[in-house]
Design an enzyme around this catalytic site. Structure first.
Site, PDB file in Angstrom:
ATOM      1  N   HIS A 124       0.810  -1.221   0.000  1.00 29.72           N
ATOM      2  CA  HIS A 124       0.000   0.000   0.000  1.00 29.72           C
ATOM      3  C   HIS A 124       0.842   1.269   0.000  1.00 29.72           C
ATOM      4  O   HIS A 124       0.315   2.376   0.047  1.00 29.72           O
ATOM      5  CB  HIS A 124      -0.907  -0.042   1.246  1.00 29.72           C
ATOM      6  CG  HIS A 124      -2.028   0.926   1.233  1.00 29.72           C
ATOM      7  ND1 HIS A 124      -2.133   1.946   2.157  1.00 29.72           N
ATOM      8  CD2 HIS A 124      -3.103   1.058   0.419  1.00 29.72           C
ATOM      9  CE1 HIS A 124      -3.226   2.650   1.931  1.00 29.72           C
ATOM     10  NE2 HIS A 124      -3.826   2.133   0.883  1.00 29.72           N
ATOM     11  N   LYS A 126       3.295   4.463  -1.123  1.00 22.05           N
ATOM     12  CA  LYS A 126       3.417   5.371  -2.262  1.00 22.05           C
ATOM     13  C   LYS A 126       4.721   6.142  -2.086  1.00 22.05           C
ATOM     14  O   LYS A 126       4.783   7.138  -1.349  1.00 22.05           O
ATOM     15  CB  LYS A 126       2.253   6.356  -2.348  1.00 22.05           C
ATOM     16  CG  LYS A 126       0.888   5.717  -2.637  1.00 22.05           C
ATOM     17  CD  LYS A 126       0.152   5.352  -1.380  1.00 22.05           C
ATOM     18  CE  LYS A 126      -1.256   4.864  -1.704  1.00 22.05           C
ATOM     19  NZ  LYS A 126      -1.937   4.311  -0.525  1.00 22.05           N
ATOM     20  N   ASP A 131      17.100   9.886  -8.399  1.00 17.02           N
ATOM     21  CA  ASP A 131      18.552  10.093  -8.311  1.00 17.02           C
ATOM     22  C   ASP A 131      19.072   9.998  -6.873  1.00 17.02           C
ATOM     23  O   ASP A 131      20.139  10.541  -6.551  1.00 17.02           O
ATOM     24  CB  ASP A 131      18.941  11.446  -8.915  1.00 17.02           C
ATOM     25  CG  ASP A 131      18.768  11.465 -10.436  1.00 17.02           C
ATOM     26  OD1 ASP A 131      18.766  10.374 -11.038  1.00 17.02           O
ATOM     27  OD2 ASP A 131      18.615  12.560 -11.008  1.00 17.02           O
ATOM     28  N   HIS A 302      -8.944  11.460   1.688  1.00 16.27           N
ATOM     29  CA  HIS A 302      -8.066  10.319   1.494  1.00 16.27           C
ATOM     30  C   HIS A 302      -6.744  10.488   2.233  1.00 16.27           C
ATOM     31  O   HIS A 302      -5.859   9.646   2.151  1.00 16.27           O
ATOM     32  CB  HIS A 302      -7.801  10.125  -0.010  1.00 16.27           C
ATOM     33  CG  HIS A 302      -7.183   8.816  -0.366  1.00 16.27           C
ATOM     34  ND1 HIS A 302      -5.851   8.686  -0.723  1.00 16.27           N
ATOM     35  CD2 HIS A 302      -7.710   7.575  -0.418  1.00 16.27           C
ATOM     36  CE1 HIS A 302      -5.598   7.417  -0.996  1.00 16.27           C
ATOM     37  NE2 HIS A 302      -6.695   6.717  -0.812  1.00 16.27           N
ATOM     38  N   LYS A 304      -3.700  10.918   5.094  1.00 13.24           N
ATOM     39  CA  LYS A 304      -3.186  10.168   6.236  1.00 13.24           C
ATOM     40  C   LYS A 304      -2.110  11.028   6.892  1.00 13.24           C
ATOM     41  O   LYS A 304      -0.908  10.752   6.768  1.00 13.24           O
ATOM     42  CB  LYS A 304      -2.583   8.827   5.794  1.00 13.24           C
ATOM     43  CG  LYS A 304      -3.537   7.923   4.974  1.00 13.24           C
ATOM     44  CD  LYS A 304      -3.325   8.090   3.514  1.00 13.24           C
ATOM     45  CE  LYS A 304      -3.986   7.019   2.645  1.00 13.24           C
ATOM     46  NZ  LYS A 304      -5.398   6.835   2.797  1.00 13.24           N
ATOM     47  N   ASP A 309       1.307  19.007  18.989  1.00  8.96           N
ATOM     48  CA  ASP A 309       1.953  20.201  19.535  1.00  8.96           C
ATOM     49  C   ASP A 309       2.532  21.068  18.409  1.00  8.96           C
ATOM     50  O   ASP A 309       1.879  21.233  17.381  1.00  8.96           O
ATOM     51  CB  ASP A 309       2.990  19.815  20.587  1.00  8.96           C
ATOM     52  CG  ASP A 309       2.341  19.196  21.831  1.00  8.96           C
ATOM     53  OD1 ASP A 309       1.148  19.458  22.066  1.00  8.96           O
ATOM     54  OD2 ASP A 309       3.021  18.444  22.553  1.00  8.96           O
TER      55      ASP A 309
END
Length: 428
Positions: A124, A126, A131, A302, A304, A309
């Protein structure tokens, strides 16, 4: 004889790496141009892994950038998930392979009566590294539903562009992952060491943290819980699929009860109806402890991301649900930087002020036996899910290299490789 209370020990993967710079990229409008330009400018190598790659306008633009990079001699590695990216055409993939792209599929699986059965333990993550110097990590897939002109179902999401020594860790991990050679995190360099190919780029400290089904089964969740435990004045969590474990909920409630302003942003217009239903079962339990819950109503959320603080933040692929926390392969970056935290807080505050509705608790005194029974069941389901997840069907997923018909005979070094741990999951 007095008993000393044991000292709390932070997660294993908790070594802060200094000298980094992070830029928040909100939605596909900011993310895709940066990634595609970076690939077009690559000189040596591109390593990309993603859950979803579709052959829509976004996928075609990525295809063109990867194709051009490979044709000018750049070493290009791509890893897609077999469940998340099931319908790529032979032409789409074949053009990349013929140009020299090393195109691999995580657990392609087989269909039965047209149905995909490889639902659990997905790749899952991404991640993109160009380079070895510029990295991208977050929750954005390569599909047109991450840009606003897709319509009301376009997703609200986040990623970061990273420079500095943390990119060396991302690079080592991603390269080993696409080659099927890692069963966990890469070895950490000695304290204070700096990768010569990743010079200092800023003042942010960072940790690159992953979740697998072998050695690092709950690292991301533990970092969240450590941050919640240390929170002093504010917590903001924006997460698409929210159904965490018992200990996570307990730390949120404890933070709110000691006076921390704990805010949770969830989907009000979910891409799957069950998402809101599951999360809403927790609402009263959290609100009565002082947690403020907001539902984002403009379009599906969508993201996450989270902040605690004035310095701690995280961006990545991990939802706060059983799939991400107990089954999927995930990757987040944890950032300790006041400027980044402040910018992320401003963006999330804008969402809460302009596009969210605050959820209120069920009126006091109202007795709802069914709701009470349901909450009790859900509470204990969360408490024991990590144990039950270990009983779910599992197999050893493979990473399979895609070949053109002319080169079908595999060499020993390119045979399907065993994937990282007893790997991974589902929601995008």
């Amino acid at each position: 004889m007095s008993l000393r209370r044991p000292t709390f020990r932070p997660p294993r993967s908790s070594r802060w790496v200094s000298g980094n710079h992070f830029e928040l990229l909100e939605n596909g409008e900011e993310f895709f141009p940066r990634v595609f330009d970076a690939i077009r400018g690559a000189q040596r190598e591109v390593v990309l892994e993603t859950f979803i790659l579709f052959e829509d306008k976004i996928g075609q633009e990525l295809h063109g950038a990867l194709l051009a990079a490979a044709e000018r001699g750049v070493e290009v590695h791509v890893l897609v998930d077999g469940f998340g990216s099931p319908d790529l055409s032979d032409t789409f993939v074949g053009q990349l392979v013929n140009a020299g792209v090393r195109f691999r599929i995580f657990d392609p699986g087989r269909r039965f009566l047209g149905q995909r059965l490889n639902l659990l333990r997905r790749m899952h993550r991404k991640i993109v590294v160009v380079d070895g110097e510029l990295g991208f990590i977050g929750g954005i897939n390569y599909s047109a539903d991450h840009v606003a002109d897709f319509g009301p179902e376009a997703k609200q999401d986040y990623s970061v562009a990273a420079r500095g020594p943390i990119v060396a860790q991302m690079h080592r991990f991603a390269r080993e992952a696409v080659l099927g050679r890692t069963r966990g995190r890469p070895q950490q360099p000695p304290a204070g060491a700096t990768d010569p190919e990743s010079p200092r780029a800023g003042t942010a400290d960072a940790i690159f943290v992953t979740r697998d089904n072998h050695q690092h089964t709950n690292d991301i969740e533990r970092h969240y819980r450590v941050a919640l435990r240390s929170a002093r004045h504010r917590v903001v969590i924006a997460n698409a699929y929210f159904f965490p474990g018992y200990r996570f909920i307990r730390e949120m409630r404890r933070a709110a009860k000691r006076g921390v302003d704990v805010r949770l942003i969830l989907q009000g217009q979910p891409d799957m109806a069950i998402v809101r239903t599951a999360a809403s079962m927790l609402y009263d339990h959290l609100i009565r402890a002082g947690v403020r819950i907001y539902e984002y109503c403009d379009r599906p959320l969508h993201g996450k991301v989270a902040l605690v603080d004035d310095e701690w933040s995280t961006v990545g692929s991990s939802n706060l649900d059983p799939l991400s926390l107990s089954l999927n392969l995930e990757a987040n970056v944890i950032i300790r930087d006041r400027a980044f935290n402040d910018h992320l807080h401003g963006r999330l505050a804008h969402l809460m002020d302009n596009s969210c509705k605050q959820i209120k608790a069920t009126p006091p005194g109202r007795f709802d036996g069914l709701r009470l029974l349901r909450s009790y069941f859900v509470f204990h389901l969360m408490r024991w899910f990590p144990t039950w997840a270990g009983w779910l069907p599992r197999h050893e997923p493979t990473i399979t290299m895609v070949r053109t018909p002319a080169t079908q005979t595999p060499s020993a070094s390119d045979a399907p490789a065993k994937a990282s741990g007893r790997n991974a999951g589902l929601a995008a």
